[in-house]
Motif scaffolding. Structure first.
Motif, PDB file in Angstrom:
ATOM      1  N   ALA A  64      35.591  39.299  33.629  1.00  0.00           N
ATOM      2  CA  ALA A  64      35.421  40.765  33.653  1.00  0.00           C
ATOM      3  C   ALA A  64      36.214  41.483  32.579  1.00  0.00           C
ATOM      4  O   ALA A  64      36.474  42.674  32.690  1.00  0.00           O
ATOM      5  CB  ALA A  64      35.777  41.334  35.030  1.00  0.00           C
ATOM      6  N   GLY A  65      36.563  40.786  31.502  1.00  0.00           N
ATOM      7  CA  GLY A  65      37.260  41.444  30.412  1.00  0.00           C
ATOM      8  C   GLY A  65      36.347  41.886  29.295  1.00  0.00           C
ATOM      9  O   GLY A  65      36.659  42.820  28.556  1.00  0.00           O
ATOM     10  N   ALA A  66      35.212  41.218  29.138  1.00  0.00           N
ATOM     11  CA  ALA A  66      34.264  41.534  28.069  1.00  0.00           C
ATOM     12  C   ALA A  66      32.858  41.510  28.648  1.00  0.00           C
ATOM     13  O   ALA A  66      32.662  41.472  29.868  1.00  0.00           O
ATOM     14  CB  ALA A  66      34.416  40.529  26.924  1.00  0.00           C
ATOM     15  N   GLY A  67      31.853  41.563  27.763  1.00  0.00           N
ATOM     16  CA  GLY A  67      30.466  41.439  28.193  1.00  0.00           C
ATOM     17  C   GLY A  67      30.001  42.530  29.136  1.00  0.00           C
ATOM     18  O   GLY A  67      30.505  43.661  29.129  1.00  0.00           O
ATOM     19  N   ILE A  68      29.024  42.165  29.959  1.00  0.00           N
ATOM     20  CA  ILE A  68      28.413  43.105  30.899  1.00  0.00           C
ATOM     21  C   ILE A  68      29.459  43.799  31.772  1.00  0.00           C
ATOM     22  O   ILE A  68      29.407  45.012  31.998  1.00  0.00           O
ATOM     23  CB  ILE A  68      27.402  42.354  31.801  1.00  0.00           C
ATOM     24  N   GLN A  69      30.413  43.038  32.271  1.00  0.00           N
ATOM     25  CA  GLN A  69      31.394  43.611  33.195  1.00  0.00           C
ATOM     26  C   GLN A  69      32.267  44.667  32.509  1.00  0.00           C
ATOM     27  O   GLN A  69      32.572  45.711  33.092  1.00  0.00           O
ATOM     28  CB  GLN A  69      32.257  42.489  33.783  1.00  0.00           C
ATOM     29  N   ALA A  70      32.662  44.400  31.276  1.00  0.00           N
ATOM     30  CA  ALA A  70      33.455  45.396  30.548  1.00  0.00           C
ATOM     31  C   ALA A  70      32.621  46.631  30.233  1.00  0.00           C
ATOM     32  O   ALA A  70      33.135  47.760  30.251  1.00  0.00           O
ATOM     33  CB  ALA A  70      33.999  44.785  29.259  1.00  0.00           C
ATOM     34  N   ASP A  71      31.343  46.434  29.922  1.00  0.00           N
ATOM     35  CA  ASP A  71      30.464  47.572  29.678  1.00  0.00           C
ATOM     36  C   ASP A  71      30.387  48.477  30.907  1.00  0.00           C
ATOM     37  O   ASP A  71      30.436  49.708  30.800  1.00  0.00           O
ATOM     38  CB  ASP A  71      29.060  47.093  29.301  1.00  0.00           C
ATOM     39  N   LEU A  72      30.262  47.866  32.078  1.00  0.00           N
ATOM     40  CA  LEU A  72      30.196  48.641  33.317  1.00  0.00           C
ATOM     41  C   LEU A  72      31.455  49.477  33.519  1.00  0.00           C
ATOM     42  O   LEU A  72      31.396  50.667  33.859  1.00  0.00           O
ATOM     43  CB  LEU A  72      30.002  47.703  34.513  1.00  0.00           C
ATOM     44  N   LYS A  73      32.629  48.871  33.302  1.00  0.00           N
ATOM     45  CA  LYS A  73      33.885  49.597  33.477  1.00  0.00           C
ATOM     46  C   LYS A  73      33.992  50.755  32.484  1.00  0.00           C
ATOM     47  O   LYS A  73      34.427  51.855  32.839  1.00  0.00           O
ATOM     48  CB  LYS A  73      35.061  48.639  33.286  1.00  0.00           C
ATOM     49  N   THR A  74      33.624  50.475  31.243  1.00  0.00           N
ATOM     50  CA  THR A  74      33.770  51.496  30.199  1.00  0.00           C
ATOM     51  C   THR A  74      32.835  52.674  30.453  1.00  0.00           C
ATOM     52  O   THR A  74      33.250  53.840  30.393  1.00  0.00           O
ATOM     53  CB  THR A  74      33.480  50.888  28.817  1.00  0.00           C
ATOM     54  N   ILE A  75      31.579  52.380  30.710  1.00  0.00           N
ATOM     55  CA  ILE A  75      30.605  53.449  30.939  1.00  0.00           C
ATOM     56  C   ILE A  75      31.009  54.290  32.141  1.00  0.00           C
ATOM     57  O   ILE A  75      30.914  55.529  32.123  1.00  0.00           O
ATOM     58  CB  ILE A  75      29.193  52.872  31.135  1.00  0.00           C
ATOM     59  N   GLN A  76      31.494  53.643  33.195  1.00  0.00           N
ATOM     60  CA  GLN A  76      31.896  54.382  34.388  1.00  0.00           C
ATOM     61  C   GLN A  76      33.081  55.297  34.089  1.00  0.00           C
ATOM     62  O   GLN A  76      33.209  56.379  34.672  1.00  0.00           O
ATOM     63  CB  GLN A  76      32.265  53.414  35.511  1.00  0.00           C
ATOM     64  N   SER A  77      33.943  54.902  33.161  1.00  0.00           N
ATOM     65  CA  SER A  77      35.092  55.733  32.795  1.00  0.00           C
ATOM     66  C   SER A  77      34.664  57.061  32.176  1.00  0.00           C
ATOM     67  O   SER A  77      35.407  58.037  32.229  1.00  0.00           O
ATOM     68  CB  SER A  77      35.995  54.979  31.814  1.00  0.00           C
ATOM     69  N   PHE A  78      33.477  57.081  31.561  1.00  0.00           N
ATOM     70  CA  PHE A  78      32.996  58.294  30.892  1.00  0.00           C
ATOM     71  C   PHE A  78      32.077  59.129  31.789  1.00  0.00           C
ATOM     72  O   PHE A  78      31.721  60.247  31.420  1.00  0.00           O
ATOM     73  CB  PHE A  78      32.244  57.922  29.611  1.00  0.00           C
ATOM     74  N   SER A  79      31.696  58.597  32.905  1.00  0.00           N
ATOM     75  CA  SER A  79      30.741  59.290  33.783  1.00  0.00           C
ATOM     76  C   SER A  79      31.459  60.306  34.657  1.00  0.00           C
ATOM     77  O   SER A  79      32.534  60.034  35.202  1.00  0.00           O
ATOM     78  CB  SER A  79      30.016  58.272  34.664  1.00  0.00           C
ATOM     79  N   THR A  80      30.881  61.500  34.768  1.00  0.00           N
ATOM     80  CA  THR A  80      31.419  62.555  35.625  1.00  0.00           C
ATOM     81  C   THR A  80      30.277  63.149  36.451  1.00  0.00           C
ATOM     82  O   THR A  80      29.102  62.977  36.104  1.00  0.00           O
ATOM     83  CB  THR A  80      32.059  63.681  34.787  1.00  0.00           C
ATOM     84  N   PRO A  81      30.590  63.874  37.524  1.00  0.00           N
ATOM     85  CA  PRO A  81      29.520  64.520  38.292  1.00  0.00           C
ATOM     86  C   PRO A  81      28.698  65.496  37.451  1.00  0.00           C
ATOM     87  O   PRO A  81      27.500  65.676  37.687  1.00  0.00           O
ATOM     88  CB  PRO A  81      30.281  65.242  39.408  1.00  0.00           C
ATOM     89  N   GLU A  82      29.356  66.135  36.475  1.00  0.00           N
ATOM     90  CA  GLU A  82      28.646  67.101  35.632  1.00  0.00           C
ATOM     91  C   GLU A  82      27.773  66.414  34.589  1.00  0.00           C
ATOM     92  O   GLU A  82      26.716  66.931  34.222  1.00  0.00           O
ATOM     93  CB  GLU A  82      29.652  68.010  34.922  1.00  0.00           C
ATOM     94  N   GLN A  83      28.222  65.252  34.108  1.00  0.00           N
ATOM     95  CA  GLN A  83      27.478  64.493  33.110  1.00  0.00           C
ATOM     96  C   GLN A  83      27.462  63.017  33.515  1.00  0.00           C
ATOM     97  O   GLN A  83      28.176  62.195  32.952  1.00  0.00           O
ATOM     98  CB  GLN A  83      28.093  64.648  31.729  1.00  0.00           C
ATOM     99  N   PRO A  84      26.643  62.675  34.507  1.00  0.00           N
ATOM    100  CA  PRO A  84      26.643  61.294  34.997  1.00  0.00           C
ATOM    101  C   PRO A  84      25.988  60.320  34.027  1.00  0.00           C
ATOM    102  O   PRO A  84      25.003  60.642  33.361  1.00  0.00           O
ATOM    103  CB  PRO A  84      25.839  61.388  36.302  1.00  0.00           C
ATOM    104  N   LEU A  85      26.567  59.130  33.948  1.00  0.00           N
ATOM    105  CA  LEU A  85      25.998  58.025  33.186  1.00  0.00           C
ATOM    106  C   LEU A  85      25.665  56.893  34.144  1.00  0.00           C
ATOM    107  O   LEU A  85      26.381  56.653  35.125  1.00  0.00           O
ATOM    108  CB  LEU A  85      26.992  57.517  32.140  1.00  0.00           C
TER     109      LEU A  85
END
Length: 509
Positions: free
Chosen positions: A20-41
């Motif tokens: 869970a440091g790279a690849g799909i799992q890291a992508d999930l963590k990163t994208i979720q870090s940028f997601s907000t209720p006002e601008q969901p990803l």
């Protein structure tokens, strides 16, 4: 199927990293870090490979059959189509050929689709995860369908067979790639320096850069908890672009995100771990240094404002200036478009004389030579103007300096000058300037105060009495207006109302 809200859908086509440091799992963590209720990803995944790996190496890698990849894609399309696709690990030529054909077909219905490719084939530990003929197939078949490529130096040379960075980038741009971000994290012992090359036809470009590339650098974090750093940088770019950031701003945001994650890593053991994923960065120490577009700053910072900007009214004439003064405005900008030198001098001189009161701050827009000669309080310049203005002379004469900015990249560029304030806009659509596709909006605006806390920030563009409270709720404490004041039927009452909004916000937040 039609999407019913403003959720931006991102696809990650990459390998699965069980650590869970790279690849799909890291992508999930990163994208979720940028997601907000006002601008969901929302991130959807197409798994290209199953790996057995840990934070310091890859023990095994098994490719997913192309038939299953295709079924994954068809299943996702039954829900929603992507706005951004981020490609990571591809294992063999068969996957490359399928993906090139799939993207070509998908673009027929999604002409605005953004496709990124992080051409990982060798892990940071040196483990090979792809077949030897992969890059040959990538160059021949996949690159013409890629908008943004994010190789590290080793991958750049493997793709182009050229050890010269700029020559290699030119070769890639000639294949049809629109932009190339060269990740240089392994090149220096004490710094991590990345270079972004942007072609003119990259549609996510905001305002023109002042060079053919942008170089950002940060101090290297001296620890081993950096598994997946390159992957997360590309994912952060994908998230920022999906949120509507221009490419140069997304680059600054992504680099800042990585600096935050490396500064607060997740340690698994004493010698292994990964960067942390702690949400959108909010501390100025995480910002990178802009090495290109580096402006020559004056010997010291420009003089500070003698009072807070608060309500900042921009007027097109001396007559409107007088109207604003009578209404109680204390901070003004004279923005005259006259081309008659004599009339221009006369109006600026008259405006300066009218604003001699110690409580009034008057900024002259653009015409810094006359402002300097006639003894103005301050000047306001656009990013293009600061290249030609005699900033040292302005600073030595004690003039205050305000600079226009339109996103993270230009804020980073302008703050090198240590100006008296920075203006950010346009926040909303405005009649005074064409800003199609370049509006900041409230969500972006809310990110700036925490990252640029040492310079007064003023919001501008379409601000009026109906949206002022929403702007102030972002943390911005200074409002610049043009049309709203010009159209006010009772200027004095309007000024009092806007000043009251600002005072309430200062006590509430």
């Amino acid at each position: 199927m039609t999407q019913v809200n403003n959720t931006a859908v991102i696809w990650s086509i990459a390998g699965s990293d069980n650590s869970a440091g790279a690849g799909i799992q890291a992508d999930l963590k990163t994208i979720q870090s940028f997601s907000t209720p006002e601008q969901p990803l929302h991130l959807c995944t197409l798994v290209t490979a199953i790996t057995a790996q840990h934070s310091s190496g890859v023990d095994a890698c098994m490719a997913v059959y192309v038939e299953l990849l295709h079924l994954q894609a068809m299943a996702l399309l039954k829900d929603a189509k992507p706005s951004v696709i981020k490609i990571g690990l591809l294992v063999n030529a068969a996957q490359v050929l399928w993906l090139a054909d799939f993207l070509q077909q998908l673009r027929k219905s999604l002409p605005d689709l953004l496709v990124m490719y992080d051409p990982v084939a060798i892990s940071s530990s040196g483990s090979t995860m792809a077949e030897p003929d992969l890059y040959q197939a990538v160059v021949q078949h996949l690159l013409p369908h890629i908008d943004l490529l994010t190789p590290n130096l080793q991958e750049l040379e493997a793709l182009t067979q050229s050890p010269d960075t700029e020559q290699a980038v030119k070769l890639l741009l000639n294949t049809g790639v629109k932009a190339v971000l060269v990740k240089g994290g392994h090149a220096e012992a004490t710094l991590c320096t990345d270079l972004l090359f942007i072609s003119e036809n990259f549609r996510y470009l905001g305002y023109p850069a002042y060079t053919n590339y942008i170089r950002l650098s940060s101090t290297r974090q001296q620890h081993h908890f950096n598994h997946g750093t390159g992957c997360c940088l590309s994912s952060a770019l994908a998230a920022a672009l999906a949120l509507g950031y221009a490419l140069e701003d997304a680059f600054v945001v992504a680099k800042t995100y990585i600096n935050q994650g490396l500064s607060q890593p997740v340690a698994i053991t004493e010698c292994s771990g990964t960067l942390g994923h702690w949400g959108f960065p909010a501390k100025p120490e995480y910002l990178p240094e802009l090495l290109t577009d580096k402006l020559l700053p004056p010997a010291q910072a420009f003089a500070p404002l003698k009072a807070a900007l608060v309500l900042y009214v921009i007027v097109p004439s001396v007559a409107e200036l007088e109207r604003a003064l009578v209404a109680g405005v204390k901070t003004l900008q004279l923005r005259i478009k006259s081309t008659n030198p004599q009339q221009l001098r006369q109006q600026i001189q008259q405006a300066i004389q009218l604003c001699q009161h110690p409580d009034v701050q008057l900024f002259i827009n653009d015409h810094w030579q006359l402002a300097l000669e006639l003894g103005a309080y301050g000047v306001h310049l656009g990013q293009e103007d600061i290249n030609s203005a005699n900033l040292a002379a302005l600073q030595q004469a004690g003039l205050r300096l305000g600079v226009s900015s339109h996103g993270f990249y230009k804020l980073l560029r302008a703050q090198q000058l240590q100006p008296s304030y920075l203006a950010i806009g346009a926040i909303f659509a405005t009649q005074t300037k064409e800003m199609t596709g370049k509006l900041q909006g409230l969500q972006k605006l809310a990110r700036y105060p925490a990252l640029f806390p040492d310079i007064p920030l003023v919001a501008i563009g379409g601000i009026n009495e109906s949206n002022a409270k929403a702007v102030l709720a972002t943390g911005i404490r200074h409002l610049a207006v043009v049309q709203a004041f010009a159209q006010a039927t009772d200027p004095k009452l309007w000024v009092q109302q806007m000043q009251q909004f600002i005072t309430e916000a200062q006590h509430a937040y």
